[in-house]
Design a protein around this motif. Structure first.
Motif, PDB file in Angstrom:
ATOM      1  N   UNK A 126      10.688   9.362   2.838  1.00  0.00           N
ATOM      2  CA  UNK A 126      10.323  10.684   2.544  1.00  0.00           C
ATOM      3  C   UNK A 126      10.864  11.686   3.086  1.00  0.00           C
ATOM      4  N   UNK A 127      11.750  11.928   3.745  1.00  0.00           N
ATOM      5  CA  UNK A 127      13.186  12.580   4.355  1.00  0.00           C
ATOM      6  C   UNK A 127      13.922  12.506   3.317  1.00  0.00           C
ATOM      7  N   UNK A 128      15.130  11.609   2.707  1.00  0.00           N
ATOM      8  CA  UNK A 128      14.979  11.605   1.740  1.00  0.00           C
ATOM      9  C   UNK A 128      14.921  12.986   0.375  1.00  0.00           C
ATOM     10  N   UNK A 129      13.383  12.070  -0.096  1.00  0.00           N
ATOM     11  CA  UNK A 129      12.995  13.041  -0.768  1.00  0.00           C
ATOM     12  C   UNK A 129      11.878  13.750  -0.699  1.00  0.00           C
ATOM     13  N   UNK A 130      11.837  14.573   0.102  1.00  0.00           N
ATOM     14  CA  UNK A 130      11.289  15.351   0.679  1.00  0.00           C
ATOM     15  C   UNK A 130      10.237  15.862   0.927  1.00  0.00           C
ATOM     16  N   UNK A 131       9.828  14.639   1.794  1.00  0.00           N
ATOM     17  CA  UNK A 131       8.174  14.522   1.694  1.00  0.00           C
ATOM     18  C   UNK A 131       7.804  14.882   3.120  1.00  0.00           C
ATOM     19  N   UNK A 132       7.365  16.118   3.471  1.00  0.00           N
ATOM     20  CA  UNK A 132       6.197  16.376   4.977  1.00  0.00           C
ATOM     21  C   UNK A 132       6.107  14.870   4.836  1.00  0.00           C
ATOM     22  N   UNK A 133       5.835  15.173   6.524  1.00  0.00           N
ATOM     23  CA  UNK A 133       4.425  14.370   7.962  1.00  0.00           C
ATOM     24  C   UNK A 133       3.224  14.680   7.638  1.00  0.00           C
ATOM     25  N   UNK A 134       3.379  16.114   7.493  1.00  0.00           N
ATOM     26  CA  UNK A 134       1.859  16.542   8.046  1.00  0.00           C
ATOM     27  C   UNK A 134       1.785  17.437   6.758  1.00  0.00           C
ATOM     28  N   UNK A 135       0.398  17.991   6.292  1.00  0.00           N
ATOM     29  CA  UNK A 135       0.212  18.939   5.107  1.00  0.00           C
ATOM     30  C   UNK A 135      -0.401  20.382   5.752  1.00  0.00           C
ATOM     31  N   UNK A 136      -0.037  20.259   7.224  1.00  0.00           N
ATOM     32  CA  UNK A 136      -0.485  21.537   7.550  1.00  0.00           C
ATOM     33  C   UNK A 136       1.299  21.469   8.792  1.00  0.00           C
ATOM     34  N   UNK A 137       1.682  22.549   8.937  1.00  0.00           N
ATOM     35  CA  UNK A 137       2.824  22.710   9.489  1.00  0.00           C
ATOM     36  C   UNK A 137       2.715  22.094  11.241  1.00  0.00           C
ATOM     37  N   UNK A 138       3.546  20.984  11.367  1.00  0.00           N
ATOM     38  CA  UNK A 138       3.030  20.242  12.598  1.00  0.00           C
ATOM     39  C   UNK A 138       3.617  21.293  13.980  1.00  0.00           C
ATOM     40  N   UNK A 171       0.426  -0.859   0.109  1.00  0.00           N
ATOM     41  CA  UNK A 171       0.037   0.332  -0.320  1.00  0.00           C
ATOM     42  C   UNK A 171       0.704   1.182   0.123  1.00  0.00           C
ATOM     43  N   UNK A 172       1.898   1.695   0.780  1.00  0.00           N
ATOM     44  CA  UNK A 172       3.136   2.595   0.659  1.00  0.00           C
ATOM     45  C   UNK A 172       3.490   2.615  -0.868  1.00  0.00           C
ATOM     46  N   UNK A 173       2.478   4.690  -0.533  1.00  0.00           N
ATOM     47  CA  UNK A 173       3.396   5.302  -1.637  1.00  0.00           C
ATOM     48  C   UNK A 173       3.654   6.365  -1.673  1.00  0.00           C
ATOM     49  N   UNK A 174       4.752   6.321  -1.040  1.00  0.00           N
ATOM     50  CA  UNK A 174       5.939   7.237  -0.376  1.00  0.00           C
ATOM     51  C   UNK A 174       7.165   7.385  -1.425  1.00  0.00           C
ATOM     52  N   UNK A 175       7.154   8.092  -2.040  1.00  0.00           N
ATOM     53  CA  UNK A 175       8.356   7.905  -3.368  1.00  0.00           C
ATOM     54  C   UNK A 175       9.694   7.397  -2.983  1.00  0.00           C
ATOM     55  N   UNK A 176       9.945   6.055  -3.369  1.00  0.00           N
ATOM     56  CA  UNK A 176      11.766   5.491  -2.964  1.00  0.00           C
ATOM     57  C   UNK A 176      12.544   6.233  -3.349  1.00  0.00           C
ATOM     58  N   UNK A 177      13.966   6.290  -2.225  1.00  0.00           N
ATOM     59  CA  UNK A 177      15.103   6.761  -2.510  1.00  0.00           C
ATOM     60  C   UNK A 177      15.630   5.775  -2.456  1.00  0.00           C
ATOM     61  N   UNK A 178      17.260   5.382  -2.501  1.00  0.00           N
ATOM     62  CA  UNK A 178      18.083   4.171  -2.676  1.00  0.00           C
ATOM     63  C   UNK A 178      17.809   2.909  -1.847  1.00  0.00           C
ATOM     64  N   UNK A 179      17.813   3.610  -0.760  1.00  0.00           N
ATOM     65  CA  UNK A 179      17.284   2.564   0.166  1.00  0.00           C
ATOM     66  C   UNK A 179      16.217   1.257   0.382  1.00  0.00           C
TER      67      UNK A 179
END
Length: 307
Positions: free
Chosen positions: A134-146, A84-92
């Motif tokens: 997520x972190x390597x691809x710059x994907x935020x954990x929240x849609x608004x500011x945490x 189900x996971x839809x976060x863009x993959x890094x090399x890891x």
């Protein structure tokens, strides 16, 4: 004389994804004694048996696993829809997707088709690798500011092995730092696998047994009793509820701690939430001993957490 296997990755500042990718590969017997080659020179990369996080190619057949090219959009789900996971993959994430089951099989001494390996594959991705992606691809954990930031995550710990901007460092020093970072990455990955294989997974049966015996604890069937404390129960309880058609019907778990005292925990609305389905009465919270006994009408009460 056998040719040494070479793992290629980029030089310069390193990040958690390629450090982890290299550490993961070196768990496998084929890559255990491999040489790490850090370069951006295409001709040198061509001599490597496998290349991660550099080179501008994602071609598994050629053992090329970069994710920086504009055309790259892959996720676990796009590579295999059963995940189900839809976060863009890094090399890891790429290395884990293609070699993860073999790596887990190596660590746990199980066949790659063993159900535990499949369970670990999804759980370790969800709870460890996905964060790196997520972190390597710059994907935020929240849609608004945490409300606050987390600065002590795995990616930060690995990044801290780099030299400071005003610290002298040559290629030799950076390679030593990269190797130290790999040791850290390897240790944290193994710890995560060990927890889910040796602690989290065996706990499932304890939770399943408690659900089966819940009416022996209270006629409502809404309270579970664990025969021992410290069991990682939340994810198992929520999953077993779904499997058994009991969603939302369980409210509390009870067990004795190491000192023999009884503890009560509320079932949360999700495995990572602080919000409970049914919290203990608000006027009990933060109260202890005689005052709590008086408020609750229950003799022997010690304390209720303020939250």
């Amino acid at each position: 004389m056998m040719k040494m296997v070479r793992i290629g990755t980029h030089n310069g500042t390193f990040h958690a994804d390629e450090v982890l990718a290299c550490a993961l590969l070196k768990i496998l017997p084929k890559y255990k004694d491999s040489e790490i080659v850090r370069t951006r020179d295409p001709k040198v990369l061509e001599t490597c048996d496998i290349v991660v996080d550099v080179g501008g190619e994602f071609v598994p057949e050629k053992q090329r696993f970069d994710h920086h090219q504009k055309s790259f959009t892959h996720t676990m789900n796009s590579l295999d829809p059963k995940y189900k996971y839809e976060i863009k993959l890094s090399s890891a994430g790429l290395v884990y997707f293609h070699f993860g089951k073999e790596i887990l099989s190596t660590l746990e001494g199980k066949d790659t088709q063993d159900p535990l390996v499949e369970t670990l594959f999804t759980k370790v991705y969800e709870k460890f690798i996905q964060e790196v992606d997520g972190i390597d691809n710059g994907i935020e954990t929240h849609d608004s500011e945490g409300r606050y930031t987390i600065n002590t995550n795995f990616s930060s710990r690995i990044g801290n092995f780099n030299p400071a901007w005003n610290e002298e460092s040559d290629d030799n020093d950076q390679m030593k730092r990269f190797e130290k970072a790999m040791v850290q990455a390897d240790s944290e990955f193994r710890d995560k696998v060990h927890f889910y294989a040796r602690s989290w997974w065996p706990a499932r049966k304890i939770v399943a047994d408690a659900i089966e015996q819940r009416f022996d604890v209270h006629p409502s069937g809404q309270v579970l009793e664990f025969k021992q404390g410290g069991v990682p129960w939340k994810e198992h309880l929520l999953q077993l509820e779904v499997e058994q058609g009991l969603e939302g019907q369980l409210y509390y778990v009870i067990y004795t701690d190491q000192s023999g005292k009884w503890r009560v925990q509320c079932v949360p609305v999700s495995s990572t939430a602080f919000q409970n389905r049914l919290s203990l009465p608000e006027n009990w919270r933060g109260v202890r001993d005689a005052e709590l006994e008086k408020l609750s009408g229950i003799p022997g009460c010690i304390f209720v957490h303020a939250s």
